[in-house]
Design a protein around this motif. Structure first.
Motif, mmCIF file in Angstrom:
data_model
loop_
_atom_site.group_PDB
_atom_site.id
_atom_site.type_symbol
_atom_site.label_atom_id
_atom_site.label_comp_id
_atom_site.label_asym_id
_atom_site.label_seq_id
_atom_site.Cartn_x
_atom_site.Cartn_y
_atom_site.Cartn_z
ATOM 1 N N ARG A 72 0.830 -1.218 0.000
ATOM 2 C CA ARG A 72 0.000 0.000 0.000
ATOM 3 C C ARG A 72 0.855 1.254 0.000
ATOM 4 N NH1 ARG A 72 -5.120 -1.228 3.977
ATOM 5 N NH2 ARG A 72 -6.126 -2.726 2.578
ATOM 6 N N ARG A 73 1.923 1.255 0.783
ATOM 7 C CA ARG A 73 2.800 2.427 0.852
ATOM 8 C C ARG A 73 3.470 2.664 -0.504
ATOM 9 N NH1 ARG A 73 6.446 2.315 5.830
ATOM 10 N NH2 ARG A 73 4.431 2.744 6.766
ATOM 11 N N ARG A 125 0.876 4.087 -2.906
ATOM 12 C CA ARG A 125 0.591 5.488 -2.584
ATOM 13 C C ARG A 125 1.736 6.381 -3.055
ATOM 14 N NH1 ARG A 125 1.062 6.728 3.083
ATOM 15 N NH2 ARG A 125 0.434 4.577 3.270
ATOM 16 N N ASP A 126 2.983 5.944 -2.832
ATOM 17 C CA ASP A 126 4.151 6.719 -3.259
ATOM 18 C C ASP A 126 4.211 6.815 -4.776
ATOM 19 O OD1 ASP A 126 4.817 7.054 -0.632
ATOM 20 O OD2 ASP A 126 6.437 5.570 -0.639
#
Length: 147
Positions: free
Chosen positions: A129-130, A133-134
């Protein structure tokens, strides 16, 4: 000089011959096929206390031969599988069981692998997820970039 080499060779051969695993001197004698089947199931559920990663049925250690004889003797005395397991646990500890009982002191043994798997899955979800998102917040420049 040759005589010394011959003597050394003979001693080495004699040492290798005695290093072979001991063969069970007398085979186990079962009363009937049902007793033999019960014995084999029970022996496969018990761990050899010397080999540590082999069942009592698979081990060729001398103590495994002795324990198999003792298990058969206890069976022939009329003890149940639970009583035989309890006898061995009292003598050698819960290590002798391949499937120890679920108790408060064995929770980590029973539930630890599942907890580690769940923690690993949670870390994986957070990282994915990170990264997603990035990647979404990073804007690509209009001009092409050469590598």
């Amino acid at each position: 000089m040759k005589l010394r080499w011959l003597a050394c060779l003979l001693l080495a051969a004699a040492g290798a011959a005695t290093a072979q695993p001991a063969v069970d001197p007398a085979p186990l004698r079962f009363r009937d096929a049902a007793e033999e089947a019960r014995f084999h199931v029970l022996a496969s559920e018990l761990r050899c206390v010397q080999c540590q990663n082999q069942s009592l049925a698979d081990s060729n250690a001398l103590i495994a031969h002795d324990l198999r004889r003792e298990v058969l003797a206890l069976m022939q005395q009329g003890r149940s599988d639970a009583q035989i397991k309890q006898f061995l646990v009292e003598r050698y500890g819960e290590f002798v069981l391949y499937r120890p009982q679920v108790e408060s002191r064995t929770w980590l043994l029973w539930f630890g692998p599942g907890l580690l798997l769940a923690a690993g899955a949670a870390v994986l979800v957070v990282v994915v997820r990170r990264r997603g998102r990035d990647a979404a917040t990073t804007t690509a420049p209009d001009e092409e970039q050469e590598w």
